[in-house]
Design a protein around this motif. Structure first.
Motif, PDB file in Angstrom:
ATOM      1  N   ALA A  40     -69.061  48.291  70.756  1.00  0.00           N
ATOM      2  CA  ALA A  40     -68.799  48.333  70.142  1.00  0.00           C
ATOM      3  C   ALA A  40     -68.863  48.796  68.852  1.00  0.00           C
ATOM      4  N   PRO A  41     -68.963  50.093  67.820  1.00  0.00           N
ATOM      5  CA  PRO A  41     -69.211  49.747  66.571  1.00  0.00           C
ATOM      6  C   PRO A  41     -69.380  48.049  65.514  1.00  0.00           C
ATOM      7  N   GLN A  42     -70.713  47.504  64.981  1.00  0.00           N
ATOM      8  CA  GLN A  42     -71.257  46.878  64.500  1.00  0.00           C
ATOM      9  C   GLN A  42     -69.441  46.549  62.986  1.00  0.00           C
ATOM     10  N   THR A  43     -69.300  45.372  62.827  1.00  0.00           N
ATOM     11  CA  THR A  43     -68.378  45.379  61.945  1.00  0.00           C
ATOM     12  C   THR A  43     -70.042  44.219  60.400  1.00  0.00           C
ATOM     13  N   HIS A  44     -69.630  44.637  59.194  1.00  0.00           N
ATOM     14  CA  HIS A  44     -70.479  44.122  58.263  1.00  0.00           C
ATOM     15  C   HIS A  44     -69.862  42.872  58.420  1.00  0.00           C
ATOM     16  N   ASN A  45     -70.606  41.700  58.082  1.00  0.00           N
ATOM     17  CA  ASN A  45     -71.175  40.190  57.830  1.00  0.00           C
ATOM     18  C   ASN A  45     -71.470  39.711  56.906  1.00  0.00           C
ATOM     19  N   LEU A  46     -70.512  39.699  55.618  1.00  0.00           N
ATOM     20  CA  LEU A  46     -70.986  39.226  54.425  1.00  0.00           C
ATOM     21  C   LEU A  46     -72.076  38.179  54.338  1.00  0.00           C
ATOM     22  N   GLU A  47     -72.458  37.386  55.947  1.00  0.00           N
ATOM     23  CA  GLU A  47     -73.449  36.446  55.954  1.00  0.00           C
ATOM     24  C   GLU A  47     -74.624  37.171  56.453  1.00  0.00           C
ATOM     25  N   VAL A  48     -75.445  36.841  54.481  1.00  0.00           N
ATOM     26  CA  VAL A  48     -76.852  37.267  55.275  1.00  0.00           C
ATOM     27  C   VAL A  48     -77.715  37.075  56.573  1.00  0.00           C
ATOM     28  N   GLY A  49     -78.157  37.757  56.454  1.00  0.00           N
ATOM     29  CA  GLY A  49     -78.832  37.539  58.198  1.00  0.00           C
ATOM     30  C   GLY A  49     -77.934  37.284  59.749  1.00  0.00           C
ATOM     31  N   GLY A  50     -77.044  38.201  59.778  1.00  0.00           N
ATOM     32  CA  GLY A  50     -76.165  37.941  60.650  1.00  0.00           C
ATOM     33  C   GLY A  50     -75.944  37.838  62.319  1.00  0.00           C
ATOM     34  N   ALA A  51     -75.638  37.565  63.075  1.00  0.00           N
ATOM     35  CA  ALA A  51     -75.536  37.112  64.240  1.00  0.00           C
ATOM     36  C   ALA A  51     -76.308  38.325  65.831  1.00  0.00           C
ATOM     37  N   GLY A  52     -76.040  38.979  64.759  1.00  0.00           N
ATOM     38  CA  GLY A  52     -77.445  40.653  66.010  1.00  0.00           C
ATOM     39  C   GLY A  52     -78.375  40.505  66.095  1.00  0.00           C
ATOM     40  N   LEU A  53     -78.177  41.585  66.942  1.00  0.00           N
ATOM     41  CA  LEU A  53     -79.824  41.331  67.468  1.00  0.00           C
ATOM     42  C   LEU A  53     -81.014  41.297  66.645  1.00  0.00           C
ATOM     43  N   SER A  54     -80.585  42.082  65.651  1.00  0.00           N
ATOM     44  CA  SER A  54     -81.604  42.246  64.323  1.00  0.00           C
ATOM     45  C   SER A  54     -80.991  41.858  63.457  1.00  0.00           C
ATOM     46  N   ARG A  55     -80.536  41.150  64.203  1.00  0.00           N
ATOM     47  CA  ARG A  55     -81.026  39.789  62.400  1.00  0.00           C
ATOM     48  C   ARG A  55     -80.185  41.138  60.816  1.00  0.00           C
ATOM     49  N   THR A  56     -79.250  41.351  61.290  1.00  0.00           N
ATOM     50  CA  THR A  56     -79.518  42.295  59.576  1.00  0.00           C
ATOM     51  C   THR A  56     -77.802  41.430  58.997  1.00  0.00           C
ATOM     52  N   ALA A  57     -77.108  42.501  58.232  1.00  0.00           N
ATOM     53  CA  ALA A  57     -75.763  41.795  57.452  1.00  0.00           C
ATOM     54  C   ALA A  57     -74.466  41.792  58.603  1.00  0.00           C
ATOM     55  N   PHE A  58     -75.185  42.716  59.690  1.00  0.00           N
ATOM     56  CA  PHE A  58     -73.537  42.768  59.989  1.00  0.00           C
ATOM     57  C   PHE A  58     -74.258  41.646  62.091  1.00  0.00           C
ATOM     58  N   GLY A  59     -72.350  42.052  62.188  1.00  0.00           N
ATOM     59  CA  GLY A  59     -72.060  40.748  62.590  1.00  0.00           C
ATOM     60  C   GLY A  59     -73.021  40.911  64.463  1.00  0.00           C
ATOM     61  N   ALA A  60     -72.882  39.844  65.581  1.00  0.00           N
ATOM     62  CA  ALA A  60     -72.094  40.698  67.261  1.00  0.00           C
ATOM     63  C   ALA A  60     -71.427  41.505  67.495  1.00  0.00           C
ATOM     64  N   SER A  61     -71.797  42.577  67.952  1.00  0.00           N
ATOM     65  CA  SER A  61     -71.198  43.312  68.556  1.00  0.00           C
ATOM     66  C   SER A  61     -70.753  43.778  69.802  1.00  0.00           C
ATOM     67  N   ASP A  62     -69.567  44.228  69.981  1.00  0.00           N
ATOM     68  CA  ASP A  62     -68.614  43.322  71.706  1.00  0.00           C
ATOM     69  C   ASP A  62     -69.190  44.624  72.720  1.00  0.00           C
ATOM     70  N   VAL A  63     -69.460  44.028  73.912  1.00  0.00           N
ATOM     71  CA  VAL A  63     -70.499  44.929  74.681  1.00  0.00           C
ATOM     72  C   VAL A  63     -69.626  44.744  76.084  1.00  0.00           C
ATOM     73  N   LEU A  64     -69.113  45.811  76.455  1.00  0.00           N
ATOM     74  CA  LEU A  64     -68.291  46.244  77.720  1.00  0.00           C
ATOM     75  C   LEU A  64     -69.006  47.066  78.267  1.00  0.00           C
TER      76      LEU A  64
END
Length: 74
Positions: A40-64
């Protein structure tokens, strides 16, 4: 008869999803016809160093993961 099995996980927990799918395949002895997946498209996470694999400002995405299979004969 063909059947469908759906698996859902998070991109930062892919190992757990892989273990779940592999475990189900071993237990069910299903004959896999096809597998496909989507992230799924990532949603913007206001916390710096979000939970995604890339450690960006995006949260972890759902995988189906969608598994089309035929059940093992009993």
């Amino acid at each position: 008869m063909q059947q469908v099995k759906l698996f859902k996980g998070l991109e930062n927990e892919l190992g757990a999803l892989e273990n779940e799918v592999n475990g189900w395949l071993r237990r069910s002895r299903a004959r896999v016809i096809s597998m496909s997946g989507n992230i799924a498209p990532q949603t913007h996470n206001l916390e710096v160093g979000g939970a995604g694999l890339s450690r960006t400002a995006f949260g972890a995405s759902d995988v189906l993961l969608i598994v089309l299979y035929e059940a093992a004969e009993s």
